[in-house]
Scaffold this motif. Structure first.
Motif, PDB file in Angstrom:
ATOM      1  N   SER A   7     -85.701  39.509 -55.579  1.00  0.00           N
ATOM      2  CA  SER A   7     -85.452  38.785 -54.334  1.00  0.00           C
ATOM      3  C   SER A   7     -84.460  39.532 -53.437  1.00  0.00           C
ATOM      4  O   SER A   7     -84.330  39.216 -52.263  1.00  0.00           O
ATOM      5  CB  SER A   7     -84.956  37.365 -54.623  1.00  0.00           C
ATOM      6  OG  SER A   7     -83.665  37.388 -55.193  1.00  0.00           O
ATOM      7  N   ARG A   8     -83.769  40.504 -53.959  1.00  0.00           N
ATOM      8  CA  ARG A   8     -82.897  41.383 -53.174  1.00  0.00           C
ATOM      9  C   ARG A   8     -83.496  42.781 -53.171  1.00  0.00           C
ATOM     10  O   ARG A   8     -83.786  43.359 -54.216  1.00  0.00           O
ATOM     11  CB  ARG A   8     -81.483  41.443 -53.758  1.00  0.00           C
ATOM     12  CG  ARG A   8     -80.739  40.164 -53.678  1.00  0.00           C
ATOM     13  CD  ARG A   8     -80.385  39.856 -52.258  1.00  0.00           C
ATOM     14  NE  ARG A   8     -79.658  38.607 -52.185  1.00  0.00           N
ATOM     15  CZ  ARG A   8     -79.385  37.994 -51.072  1.00  0.00           C
ATOM     16  NH1 ARG A   8     -79.765  38.504 -49.933  1.00  0.00           N
ATOM     17  NH2 ARG A   8     -78.728  36.858 -51.074  1.00  0.00           N
ATOM     18  N   ALA A  11     -81.886  45.668 -55.387  1.00  0.00           N
ATOM     19  CA  ALA A  11     -81.500  45.417 -56.773  1.00  0.00           C
ATOM     20  C   ALA A  11     -82.132  46.409 -57.745  1.00  0.00           C
ATOM     21  O   ALA A  11     -81.436  46.985 -58.590  1.00  0.00           O
ATOM     22  CB  ALA A  11     -81.843  43.985 -57.159  1.00  0.00           C
ATOM     23  N   ALA A  39     -76.558  45.386 -47.067  1.00  0.00           N
ATOM     24  CA  ALA A  39     -77.631  45.094 -48.026  1.00  0.00           C
ATOM     25  C   ALA A  39     -77.202  45.474 -49.440  1.00  0.00           C
ATOM     26  O   ALA A  39     -77.504  44.764 -50.408  1.00  0.00           O
ATOM     27  CB  ALA A  39     -78.900  45.830 -47.641  1.00  0.00           C
ATOM     28  N   GLN A  42     -74.782  42.790 -50.740  1.00  0.00           N
ATOM     29  CA  GLN A  42     -75.514  41.579 -51.102  1.00  0.00           C
ATOM     30  C   GLN A  42     -76.265  41.762 -52.420  1.00  0.00           C
ATOM     31  O   GLN A  42     -76.271  40.859 -53.265  1.00  0.00           O
ATOM     32  CB  GLN A  42     -76.490  41.197 -49.990  1.00  0.00           C
ATOM     33  CG  GLN A  42     -75.802  40.711 -48.741  1.00  0.00           C
ATOM     34  CD  GLN A  42     -76.777  40.543 -47.572  1.00  0.00           C
ATOM     35  OE1 GLN A  42     -77.900  41.031 -47.604  1.00  0.00           O
ATOM     36  NE2 GLN A  42     -76.313  39.856 -46.534  1.00  0.00           N
ATOM     37  N   SER A  43     -76.876  42.909 -52.599  1.00  0.00           N
ATOM     38  CA  SER A  43     -77.605  43.172 -53.841  1.00  0.00           C
ATOM     39  C   SER A  43     -76.654  43.262 -55.031  1.00  0.00           C
ATOM     40  O   SER A  43     -76.962  42.757 -56.116  1.00  0.00           O
ATOM     41  CB  SER A  43     -78.430  44.456 -53.719  1.00  0.00           C
ATOM     42  OG  SER A  43     -79.455  44.288 -52.763  1.00  0.00           O
ATOM     43  N   HIS A  46     -75.551  39.823 -55.965  1.00  0.00           N
ATOM     44  CA  HIS A  46     -76.678  39.166 -56.616  1.00  0.00           C
ATOM     45  C   HIS A  46     -76.789  39.608 -58.082  1.00  0.00           C
ATOM     46  O   HIS A  46     -76.976  38.773 -58.977  1.00  0.00           O
ATOM     47  CB  HIS A  46     -77.954  39.506 -55.836  1.00  0.00           C
ATOM     48  CG  HIS A  46     -79.193  38.895 -56.378  1.00  0.00           C
ATOM     49  ND1 HIS A  46     -79.445  37.541 -56.328  1.00  0.00           N
ATOM     50  CD2 HIS A  46     -80.282  39.453 -56.993  1.00  0.00           C
ATOM     51  CE1 HIS A  46     -80.634  37.299 -56.874  1.00  0.00           C
ATOM     52  NE2 HIS A  46     -81.148  38.443 -57.282  1.00  0.00           N
ATOM     53  N   ARG A  96     -89.603  47.301 -52.474  1.00  0.00           N
ATOM     54  CA  ARG A  96     -88.422  46.505 -52.116  1.00  0.00           C
ATOM     55  C   ARG A  96     -88.783  45.126 -51.579  1.00  0.00           C
ATOM     56  O   ARG A  96     -87.917  44.287 -51.406  1.00  0.00           O
ATOM     57  CB  ARG A  96     -87.554  47.254 -51.111  1.00  0.00           C
ATOM     58  CG  ARG A  96     -86.795  48.415 -51.729  1.00  0.00           C
ATOM     59  CD  ARG A  96     -85.719  48.956 -50.824  1.00  0.00           C
ATOM     60  NE  ARG A  96     -86.237  49.467 -49.576  1.00  0.00           N
ATOM     61  CZ  ARG A  96     -86.594  50.722 -49.352  1.00  0.00           C
ATOM     62  NH1 ARG A  96     -86.491  51.604 -50.313  1.00  0.00           N
ATOM     63  NH2 ARG A  96     -87.035  51.099 -48.171  1.00  0.00           N
ATOM     64  N   SER A  98     -90.070  41.338 -51.769  1.00  0.00           N
ATOM     65  CA  SER A  98     -89.797  40.333 -52.805  1.00  0.00           C
ATOM     66  C   SER A  98     -90.890  40.147 -53.854  1.00  0.00           C
ATOM     67  O   SER A  98     -90.610  40.103 -55.029  1.00  0.00           O
ATOM     68  CB  SER A  98     -89.507  38.981 -52.164  1.00  0.00           C
ATOM     69  OG  SER A  98     -88.324  39.029 -51.434  1.00  0.00           O
TER      70      SER A  98
END
Length: 190
Positions: A7-8, A11, A39, A42-43, A46, A96, A98
């Motif tokens: 979802s990231r 990741a 980004a 955020q990853s 997460h 990348r 989702s």
């Protein structure tokens, strides 16, 4: 968990980079992944929240923390690294997104739309349709029609790079399917 990881966008590249030996600090990971700072942050947050990476408690400076894989993160990073090795740089944009990877894992055997949806219970029809179309345009998925079925139904199969990604990930991933309760079931005493 796979759906949650993907979802990231960054990741999987972060996990793959850590698995391949890139130092667990921001600058080397940013250089290895090509992610923007926002980004990337955020990853990372997460992945920490999921328990796949953690701050290295033995490493010093609070403004330049070092991160390391947890035990569970090591297993996820090994899968991410296998995906990285069978894909090319131009493939990574699609990876990348989702739902790309979860749909490919579901396509380890040729499947109907409803079978894929059953494996990925949280995916919407629209998201699944868009994901299949984008992978079909990239020649990662082949769509054919099952003329023996009434009415005829589409069958999707992972091919080329999509097939290779599906082959290296599917043995590691288990889908947990829970039947949905029958809503119009008669009540007690009926």
């Amino acid at each position: 968990m796979l759906v949650n990881i993907t979802s990231r966008a960054w990741a999987l590249p972060i996990l793959s980079s850590l698995h391949s030996g890139v130092a667990g600090r921001q600058a080397p990971l940013l250089a290895a992944t090509g992610a923007s700072r926002t980004a990337f942050a955020q990853s990372m947050d997460h992945l920490i929240e999921m328990g796949l990476i953690e701050r290295n408690p033995g490493y010093g400076h609070p403004l330049r923390p070092e991160f390391r894989l947890t035990r569970m993160g090591g297993a996820a990073a090994a899968i991410a690294n296998r995906i990285h090795t069978v894909s090319t740089e131009e493939d990574r944009h699609l990876l990348r997104r989702s739902w790309t990877l979860p749909v490919l894992v579901s396509l380890h055997t040729p499947s109907h739309f409803s079978d894929i949806k059953r494996n990925l219970q949280t995916i919407t029809d629209r998201a699944l349709s868009q994901s299949l179309k984008s992978m079909e345009a990239r020649n990662w998925v082949c769509r054919s029609v099952d003329g023996a079925a009434r009415p005829p139904r589409s069958i999707y199969c992972a091919v080329n790079t999509g097939g290779r990604i599906s082959q290296v990930t599917a043995p590691e991933i288990n889908f947990i399917w829970k039947p949905r309760p029958f809503i119009n079931a008669p009540g007690p005493g009926a």
